[in-house]
Scaffold this motif. Sequence first.
Motif, PDB file in Angstrom:
ATOM      1  N   UNK A  20       0.832  -1.204   0.000  1.00 56.65           N
ATOM      2  CA  UNK A  20       0.000   0.000   0.000  1.00 56.65           C
ATOM      3  C   UNK A  20       0.866   1.254   0.000  1.00 56.65           C
ATOM      4  N   UNK A  21       0.321   2.334  -0.535  1.00 60.91           N
ATOM      5  CA  UNK A  21       1.011   3.617  -0.450  1.00 60.91           C
ATOM      6  C   UNK A  21       1.121   4.029   1.011  1.00 60.91           C
ATOM      7  N   UNK A  22       2.260   4.611   1.368  1.00 54.88           N
ATOM      8  CA  UNK A  22       2.491   4.990   2.765  1.00 54.88           C
ATOM      9  C   UNK A  22       1.464   6.022   3.206  1.00 54.88           C
ATOM     10  N   UNK A  23       1.032   6.861   2.303  1.00 51.61           N
ATOM     11  CA  UNK A  23       0.019   7.868   2.664  1.00 51.61           C
ATOM     12  C   UNK A  23      -1.276   7.199   3.117  1.00 51.61           C
ATOM     13  N   UNK A  24      -1.635   6.073   2.490  1.00 53.02           N
ATOM     14  CA  UNK A  24      -2.830   5.343   2.919  1.00 53.02           C
ATOM     15  C   UNK A  24      -2.637   4.726   4.302  1.00 53.02           C
ATOM     16  N   UNK A  25      -1.424   4.253   4.563  1.00 48.53           N
ATOM     17  CA  UNK A  25      -1.130   3.710   5.890  1.00 48.53           C
ATOM     18  C   UNK A  25      -1.285   4.792   6.954  1.00 48.53           C
ATOM     19  N   UNK A  26      -0.773   5.991   6.641  1.00 51.76           N
ATOM     20  CA  UNK A  26      -0.910   7.115   7.576  1.00 51.76           C
ATOM     21  C   UNK A  26      -2.385   7.441   7.784  1.00 51.76           C
ATOM     22  N   UNK A  27      -3.144   7.435   6.684  1.00 48.11           N
ATOM     23  CA  UNK A  27      -4.577   7.734   6.795  1.00 48.11           C
ATOM     24  C   UNK A  27      -5.296   6.718   7.687  1.00 48.11           C
ATOM     25  N   UNK A  28      -4.915   5.446   7.589  1.00 45.84           N
ATOM     26  CA  UNK A  28      -5.573   4.421   8.412  1.00 45.84           C
ATOM     27  C   UNK A  28      -5.240   4.611   9.893  1.00 45.84           C
ATOM     28  N   UNK A  29      -3.965   4.935  10.185  1.00 47.39           N
ATOM     29  CA  UNK A  29      -3.604   5.214  11.576  1.00 47.39           C
ATOM     30  C   UNK A  29      -4.325   6.461  12.066  1.00 47.39           C
ATOM     31  N   UNK A  30      -4.497   7.441  11.161  1.00 47.82           N
ATOM     32  CA  UNK A  30      -5.217   8.665  11.530  1.00 47.82           C
ATOM     33  C   UNK A  30      -6.688   8.367  11.811  1.00 47.82           C
ATOM     34  N   UNK A  31      -7.278   7.444  11.036  1.00 53.68           N
ATOM     35  CA  UNK A  31      -8.662   7.042  11.294  1.00 53.68           C
ATOM     36  C   UNK A  31      -8.805   6.471  12.701  1.00 53.68           C
ATOM     37  N   UNK A  32      -7.831   5.614  13.068  1.00 53.19           N
ATOM     38  CA  UNK A  32      -7.879   5.021  14.402  1.00 53.19           C
ATOM     39  C   UNK A  32      -7.767   6.094  15.473  1.00 53.19           C
ATOM     40  N   UNK A  33      -6.897   7.077  15.231  1.00 55.56           N
ATOM     41  CA  UNK A  33      -6.724   8.176  16.195  1.00 55.56           C
ATOM     42  C   UNK A  33      -7.996   9.005  16.294  1.00 55.56           C
TER      43      UNK A  33
END
Length: 553
Positions: free
Chosen positions: A493-506
């Motif tokens: 996955x694109x790293x930006x999507x990974x960041x977005x998923x962690x941001x969703x959890x936050x």
Amino acid sequence: MACITKKHATALVEKSLVRDMYALALILSVAALLAAAKMAHRNRKPLGRDVARLLGVTVFPILGNLLLLFAKSIGEAQTAYFLFLAGTDLMFLYLIRFVVNGCHFHGRYEGVHRVLVCITAVDVAQIALNPVFGHAYRAERIVLPDGGIYFELLSGTGYVLHMLLACVYLVVIFIALAVKIFRTPMLYAEKYLIVFGAILLTTVWQFVSIFSHWQMDTSMIGYAVCGLIIFYFSLYYKPAFLLQRMMHYIVSNLSNAIFFFDLDGNCVYANQSALDIAGAADELQVEKKISALRELLGFSREDLLHDFERDVETEKGRFYHVEYHVLKDRLGKNTGVFFSIQDRSEEERRTRRELYRANHDLMTGLYNRDGFCEKVRELLDRAAKEGRSTEDDAGFRIVVTNICNFKMINELFGKNKGDYVLQEFVRMLKENARDGSVFARLGGDRFGIFCRSDGCDEANLEKSLYTITHILGKEAFPIITHVGIYEITEPELAVTLMIDRATMACSSIRGEYNRRIAYYDSNLRSSLLWEQKVVGELDAAIESGQIVPYLQA
């Protein structure tokens, strides 16, 4: 009947042999002039055509003398002398044109050239009319003591006029060359001096031959040699001393370090920059320090067998761009080696500073979002290349943190206090992360961490989150921090999507003060998507009457 003695016969054979050798020399001269004329005609320099014409017409007086050697009658001799005299007229005409163009004395020469062409044509015409009027010259048959025949030219009024015209042409030529030599710096005047000397020597040779009444006019060899000298020095000659001085000046003032070594490994030249890098005072000391130089730049003896180009970083933090070339002559034989070493330390440091600024947050010293994405992708690709998998080991995770109501801290306590909070928060994150973790300021009060799944002690992290709550004092504004974690199960996955998923959890625990850490999973994703769907359809539901809002007084 006269008796021919053995001594007399030998003399006749020797005379005949000398004549034949001279004839052969004239034939070779004609061939050389014609070959040079062809080369000059093909030459791309503007002067090439002038040189080609000059060499072409120089053939005529030589052919005239060649014909005279084998003339058996007065008619043949007169034809040979006409060819010689008319040929010298044309030769002088094109010699003047060559000198004017070669010395760059253009001006109004085209008009003068037409006058010279007319004068030359008149002189050629009066020589051509000699068989009718006999005013220019006549050929007298002379029988030599050895029995040979020689036709001597007896001059008339026309011949004297021809010689006067030739002298005028020569004076014009010598004056033009002398002016050019006087006005030109000595380095550039060298070729004009050589041409001047060649024409002068040929002229002297010609006059000595005329007034000595030689049976064979050897000055024709001088004509050919002079023509070939003009050909070479006007089209192909490059002043070696000038080139050497220019190259020395250019190389010595280069900022690059330049080394030249011969086949024996002796340093034959090193400019000042090269001496500075080698720490030597002269070329001799460079030879003594060549081993240290190889060690400094990181190349071995095997590298020196072939050309190479590389960037080198030394232990002292200097950056060099090194070029190495084996020098060869035209036959492909090695003649030595050449080093060019460019000190790129300042340029490299400036580039690294600019790259750092482009990829880092200057206040915290952490990666910014772009730099973080590049670094994480690099580490994930390296892990995949090395054969790691998230199933066989602890795997990796993306952690995103968010300081709630951080803008209030800046407004209540000022920007300096806000920066202090961020720096302390970064220090806390690093203390609770394993070595090798990557940190980033994603923007404002949001931070990101890339680490191994077992590289973040969650118990200590949560304890630290509560500790930092009162960093501004127990009586002051409490600092609430939320953390979202995405376990990387899809490394492609694109790293930006990974960041977005962690941001969703936050974001899923926003507003909660007892829960500080949340994980991204499929249920969270489904819940967020459902929430977004409901919000997206809310306006349509109200408009269709499915939802009726009531206002309470």
